[in-house]
Design a protein around this motif. Structure first.
Motif, PDB file in Angstrom:
ATOM      1  N   GLU A 158      21.306  77.392  26.667  1.00  0.00           N
ATOM      2  CA  GLU A 158      20.473  76.233  26.352  1.00  0.00           C
ATOM      3  C   GLU A 158      19.151  76.718  25.784  1.00  0.00           C
ATOM      4  OE1 GLU A 158      18.590  73.084  25.476  1.00  0.00           O
ATOM      5  OE2 GLU A 158      20.706  72.960  26.066  1.00  0.00           O
ATOM      6  N   ALA A 168      19.502  72.452  34.063  1.00  0.00           N
ATOM      7  CA  ALA A 168      20.871  72.954  34.201  1.00  0.00           C
ATOM      8  C   ALA A 168      20.986  73.881  35.409  1.00  0.00           C
ATOM      9  CB  ALA A 168      21.293  73.675  32.923  1.00  0.00           C
ATOM     10  N   MET A 180      25.350  65.854  39.608  1.00  0.00           N
ATOM     11  CA  MET A 180      24.324  66.115  38.605  1.00  0.00           C
ATOM     12  C   MET A 180      23.049  65.402  39.021  1.00  0.00           C
ATOM     13  SD  MET A 180      26.233  66.188  34.900  1.00  0.00           S
ATOM     14  CE  MET A 180      24.821  67.089  34.200  1.00  0.00           C
ATOM     15  N   ASN A 197      21.192  71.976  38.575  1.00  0.00           N
ATOM     16  CA  ASN A 197      22.532  71.437  38.799  1.00  0.00           C
ATOM     17  C   ASN A 197      23.494  72.504  39.299  1.00  0.00           C
ATOM     18  OD1 ASN A 197      22.063  68.734  38.095  1.00  0.00           O
ATOM     19  ND2 ASN A 197      22.350  69.145  35.924  1.00  0.00           N
ATOM     20  N   ILE A 234      23.103  80.888  33.549  1.00  0.00           N
ATOM     21  CA  ILE A 234      22.327  80.110  32.581  1.00  0.00           C
ATOM     22  C   ILE A 234      21.529  81.067  31.700  1.00  0.00           C
ATOM     23  CG2 ILE A 234      20.564  78.332  32.252  1.00  0.00           C
ATOM     24  CD1 ILE A 234      23.059  77.237  33.546  1.00  0.00           C
ATOM     25  N   ALA A 239      26.400  79.519  30.259  1.00  0.00           N
ATOM     26  CA  ALA A 239      25.807  78.342  29.615  1.00  0.00           C
ATOM     27  C   ALA A 239      24.562  78.773  28.854  1.00  0.00           C
ATOM     28  CB  ALA A 239      25.458  77.284  30.654  1.00  0.00           C
ATOM     29  N   CYS A 271      17.927  62.873  33.002  1.00  0.00           N
ATOM     30  CA  CYS A 271      19.096  63.468  32.346  1.00  0.00           C
ATOM     31  C   CYS A 271      19.970  62.376  31.743  1.00  0.00           C
ATOM     32  CB  CYS A 271      19.897  64.302  33.344  1.00  0.00           C
ATOM     33  SG  CYS A 271      21.476  64.886  32.693  1.00  0.00           S
ATOM     34  N   ALA A 303      24.181  73.752  26.142  1.00  0.00           N
ATOM     35  CA  ALA A 303      24.704  73.265  27.430  1.00  0.00           C
ATOM     36  C   ALA A 303      24.034  71.989  27.909  1.00  0.00           C
ATOM     37  CB  ALA A 303      24.555  74.347  28.491  1.00  0.00           C
ATOM     38  N   TYR A 304      22.813  71.693  27.427  1.00  0.00           N
ATOM     39  CA  TYR A 304      22.001  70.594  27.961  1.00  0.00           C
ATOM     40  C   TYR A 304      21.883  70.804  29.475  1.00  0.00           C
ATOM     41  CZ  TYR A 304      19.931  65.928  28.377  1.00  0.00           C
ATOM     42  OH  TYR A 304      19.076  64.875  28.637  1.00  0.00           O
ATOM     43  N   THR A 305      22.212  69.838  30.299  1.00  0.00           N
ATOM     44  CA  THR A 305      22.055  70.011  31.742  1.00  0.00           C
ATOM     45  C   THR A 305      23.325  70.504  32.422  1.00  0.00           C
ATOM     46  OG1 THR A 305      22.476  67.651  32.041  1.00  0.00           O
ATOM     47  CG2 THR A 305      20.169  68.355  31.956  1.00  0.00           C
ATOM     48  N   GLY A 306      24.330  70.905  31.613  1.00  0.00           N
ATOM     49  CA  GLY A 306      25.423  71.701  32.161  1.00  0.00           C
ATOM     50  C   GLY A 306      26.714  71.014  32.536  1.00  0.00           C
ATOM     51  N   SER A 349      29.826  73.095  31.750  1.00  0.00           N
ATOM     52  CA  SER A 349      29.872  74.297  32.582  1.00  0.00           C
ATOM     53  C   SER A 349      30.295  73.972  34.008  1.00  0.00           C
ATOM     54  CB  SER A 349      28.504  74.983  32.595  1.00  0.00           C
ATOM     55  OG  SER A 349      28.160  75.468  31.326  1.00  0.00           O
TER      56      SER A 349
END
Length: 301
Positions: free
Chosen positions: A122, A131, A54, A134, A146, A120, A60, A100-103, A106
């Motif tokens: 977001e 995301a 990540m 990432n 996404i 995902a 994040c 999902a925020y930054t995933g 997922s």
């Protein structure tokens, strides 16, 4: 000033002093709330027998936690939610990550299951970009899609700030937020999203995560066709003071759902859904406690 202080504390020498102070303080300081060093551009997550990276622990919140937790989330109940999600996702064909925020959910699901089609969602565009970064960093573009949109009621929309400011990417926006100036983000129901999926998704084993800052009742009330067809295992955050627990129960009970609350080491079944600190995460599932234990989920007697 907060952003400036965090930047200074992320420099090599100040950060070294922060680490020493945190070590000497023991449990009196929550390390995951401290900044990560500026020179660290990515961190490796190691959990549930898989690994992934990540980006940007400087911005994040989850990546920063992984930095301080050495690959796992520092709070045991947060890590348990990820471990359980990996378990239910492992033999799933469809995975939905709402909010999902930054995933992280997922990415974990895509690594845990080689066959799952992961989607995902977001609502904040700047966070959705993170995301996507990432997903690219883990070479999972063929596995994870996404969606920069909210999930709720068809026809609704939200006007949101772009999320570019501040010292961290915000993790608290919901589809109920509305700013005078910003970007308009579409909102779709889970039923309409499901209708657009290929026929193979109907009835497929499904895992889902919901973290939508208090609008989970709206999400589930407009997902009745989807719930009836797939009966997904759902990891869901239920926020005290914001969650409409009665609405969530009303949406899920007709489909035979049970309610398990996450603790530090195991889940506990409850007859009714409650929104109460310190444990916010729940597993909604049609499985019994014995069936969960059979697949490796720890459930209290």
């Amino acid at each position: 000033m907060k952003a400036l202080v965090k930047r200074i504390l992320s420099w090599r020498v100040p950060h070294y002093l922060v680490r020493v102070a945190a070590t000497l303080a023991g449990g009196r300081i929550r390390r995951e709330r401290l900044p990560a060093p500026a020179h660290v551009k990515s961190v490796e997550a190691r959990m549930a027998g898989v690994s992934f990276v990540m980006n940007r622990p400087d911005r994040c919140i989850i990546a920063k936690e992984l930095y301080w937790g050495r690959g796992v989330r520092p709070r045991s109940e947060d890590q348990l939610a990820l471990d359980v999600f990996a378990t239910v996702a492992r033999d799933s064909k469809l995975v939905l990550d709402l909010g999902a925020y930054t995933g992280i959910f997922s990415l974990l699901a895509a690594r845990a299951s080689e066959d799952a089609d992961v989607h995902a969602f977001e609502v904040l565009p700047e966070v959705a970009k993170a995301a996507l970064d990432n997903v690219v960093a883990n070479d999972l573009l063929t596995r994870i899609t996404i969606h920069t949109e909210g999930v709720g009621k068809d026809g609704d929309s939200a006007c949101l700030e772009t999320g570019t400011g501040g010292s961290a990417l915000p993790d608290f926006y919901s589809t109920e937020f509305y700013f005078e100036k910003g970007v308009h983000v579409p909102i779709r129901s889970l039923d309409s999203i499901f209708e657009a999926f290929p026929e193979s998704a109907r009835g497929a084993k499904t895992a889902m995560k919901i973290d939508v800052e208090g609008t989970e009742d709206v999400v589930l009330q407009h997902a009745q066709v989807f719930l009836a067809a797939n009966r997904p295992d759902i990891v869901c955050e239920v926020l005290p003071g914001r969650a409409n627990t009665a609405g969530v129960e009303a949406a899920l009970r007709p489909h035979g759902y049970r309610f398990f609350r996450f603790g530090e080491q195991a889940l506990t079944e409850h007859e009714d859904l409650i929104a109460q600190e310190p444990f916010r995460d729940w597993l909604f599932t049609t499985k019994t406690a014995d069936e969960l234990r059979a697949v490796g989920v720890s459930v209290n007697e």
